[in-house]
Design an enzyme around this catalytic site. Structure first.
Site, PDB file in Angstrom:
ATOM      1  N   LYS A  81       0.838  -1.204   0.000  1.00 55.56           N
ATOM      2  CA  LYS A  81       0.000   0.000   0.000  1.00 55.56           C
ATOM      3  C   LYS A  81       0.870   1.250   0.000  1.00 55.56           C
ATOM      4  O   LYS A  81       1.908   1.300   0.663  1.00 55.56           O
ATOM      5  CB  LYS A  81      -0.923  -0.028   1.220  1.00 55.56           C
ATOM      6  N   SER A 156      -9.509   2.117   3.188  1.00 59.43           N
ATOM      7  CA  SER A 156      -8.612   2.888   2.341  1.00 59.43           C
ATOM      8  C   SER A 156      -7.597   2.033   1.577  1.00 59.43           C
ATOM      9  O   SER A 156      -6.902   2.544   0.705  1.00 59.43           O
ATOM     10  CB  SER A 156      -7.863   3.921   3.191  1.00 59.43           C
ATOM     11  N   SER A 180     -10.025  -0.363   7.196  1.00 63.35           N
ATOM     12  CA  SER A 180      -9.406  -0.144   5.883  1.00 63.35           C
ATOM     13  C   SER A 180      -8.771  -1.374   5.260  1.00 63.35           C
ATOM     14  O   SER A 180      -8.436  -1.358   4.072  1.00 63.35           O
ATOM     15  CB  SER A 180      -8.368   0.985   5.970  1.00 63.35           C
TER      16      SER A 180
END
Length: 468
Positions: A81, A156, A180
């Protein structure tokens, strides 16, 4: 092998490298080719650098030929990420407002993956400051859900969830402060574990913030935990070294026999649970009962005041961050995020203190509710994925967290919580089951997840690139 190379699990790849039936170079090239077919529509990656990935793969291939693999993940294609620092790469945190500067060092999860020999194929996208459950970003292109390109992958860890479901290699890592990891796992039909706080060190650490594996199977997540769950002094909340038998996750359905499982169908706040989701979770509970578990209904323990308090504190934190930006950069923040943060401008000191107090109230309530049982199962999200263009399911910056009532309490209580696919909507969208354990029982959550993986209904084929 009958599977396409990009569909092979990490364990299958490692076995093939070991017996020289596959090489990291051909696998990495196959994954890159597959990404190239998907990416014009999916838009899950950032800093996708094929030649750098192939260079890592060639080094891995040479090590395997010498019989000297670097670590447990040598040669396995992996994504990271965007907000997990990788040395030399900027970290925009999903927003065009951030000044891009190369990171001085790998954050702990990135360092552990590299030390284990993983081939870092790409970083993955996220929304502004990681504060949305969508792929909407003022910096990145809009990430979409491979099951339905009109829908959000969640967030996210948006790009990571989409990448895992689409087959951008077997291993992905994201972060989670309120859902997330688990929300994109639910909406993309994959597996994830949000570990106990500090089990996977991160930098910078923050209250409730955890990094975790995002994979298609429990087995690959357990493999990643062997690599990621190591202390790192940069995380002030890093747990001490512990000899956890991660490979022992692989239990049969009989593991469920005699376990007391709490079934939470009402979060006590936020959005009502969609009827299709409720039906899928109730069926998951029945499967656990048939396997010998004792399932009992848990009463909701969250309240709207708890959810609103956390929301208001996060609004103020974001307002402070945004106000520290020069005016021209402030204007680049996603309008929804700006409106959400600026709504805190009138909050007084007492209001912010009372809001902050809800974090601890949530922690106490979650621990107390879970104390009655061995594990808790619930919907991961109350709703199916929203349209891709929406910043949140409500599309209302004053009601932004209505969908995290099942996930956020376990960030604050520091308990391990997984999401695993448990069914599909009539439209063919995945539905996630959350599995929660007591604090530090990460391995136990993996074992229950593996047992459920064995008894759940047939899984649909993974989505294919448009035109494939």
């Amino acid at each position: 092998m009958s599977k396409a190379l990009h569909d092979l699990s990490a364990r299958e790849l490692l076995d093939a490298y070991r017996d020289a039936s596959l090489s990291p170079v051909e696998v990495t090239q196959a994954v890159l080719d597959h990404i190239a077919r998907w990416e014009p529509k999916l838009q899950a990656t950032w800093l996708l650098r094929p030649e750098a990935a192939l260079e890592q793969a060639r080094a891995s291939e040479a090590r395997w030929r010498r019989g000297e693999p670097l670590g447990l993940l040598d040669g396995v294609p992996t994504t990271i990420k965007e907000n997990i620092a990788t040395r030399g790469d900027p970290m925009p945190a999903g927003t065009a407002a951030v000044e891009l500067r190369p990171a001085a060092a790998d954050a702990p999860p990135a360092a552990r993956l590299k030390e284990a020999g993983a081939v870092i194929v790409s970083k993955t996208t996220m929304p502004d400051y990681g504060m949305l459950s969508s792929g909407l970003s003022s910096f990145h292109t809009l990430a979409r859900n491979p099951w339905d390109l009109t829908k959000t992958p969640g967030g996210s860890s948006a790009g990571a969830g989409a990448a895992a479901a689409a087959g951008y290699g077997p291993l992905h890592i994201g972060t989670d402060i309120g859902g997330s990891l688990r929300l994109p796992a639910s909406w993309c039909g994959i597996f994830t574990l949000k570990p106990s706080l500090g089990r996977i060190p991160i930098d910078p650490p923050y209250m409730g913030r955890a990094a975790g594996p995002m994979t298609r199977s429990v087995a690959d997540a357990a493999l990643m935990m062997q690599v990621l769950a190591q202390p790192d002094a940069r995380d002030s909340m890093s747990l001490p070294a512990q000899d956890i038998a991660w490979p022992s996750f692989d239990v049969g359905a009989e593991h469920l026999r005699g376990l007391r499982i709490g079934l939470l169908l009402d979060a006590g706040c936020g959005l009502a649970v969609d009827a299709e989701i409720r039906a899928a979770v109730e069926e998951a509970a029945r499967l656990c009962e048939r396997a010998g578990a004792v399932v009992e209904i848990l009463q909701p323990f969250m309240s709207q005041a708890m959810l609103d308090g956390m929301d208001h504190l996060w609004r103020m934190r974001s307002l402070v961050d945004i106000n520290a930006l020069p005016a021209e950069r402030r204007a680049k923040v996603l309008p929804y995020i700006r409106a959400w943060a600026e709504s805190a401008a009138g909050f007084g000191g007492e209001h912010v203190f009372r809001a902050f107090s809800q974090f601890h109230a949530t922690r106490v309530a979650a621990v107390s509710a879970c104390a009655k049982v061995d594990y808790v199962i619930s919907p991961t999200a109350p709703n199916l994925p929203a349209d891709a263009e929406l910043p949140s399911p409500t599309n209302d910056p004053l009601r932004p967290l209505e969908h995290i009532g099942f996930t956020v309490p376990f960030n604050m209580s520091e308990q391990p919580a997984a999401s695993i696919n448990c069914g599909y909507s009539r439209a063919g969208l995945p539905i996630g089951l959350q599995i929660v354990g007591h604090r530090f029982d990460d391995l136990g959550v993996l074992k229950v997840s593996r047992a459920f993986e064995l008894i759940r209904g047939p899984q649909r084929p993974w989505p294919q690139p448009p035109g494939a």
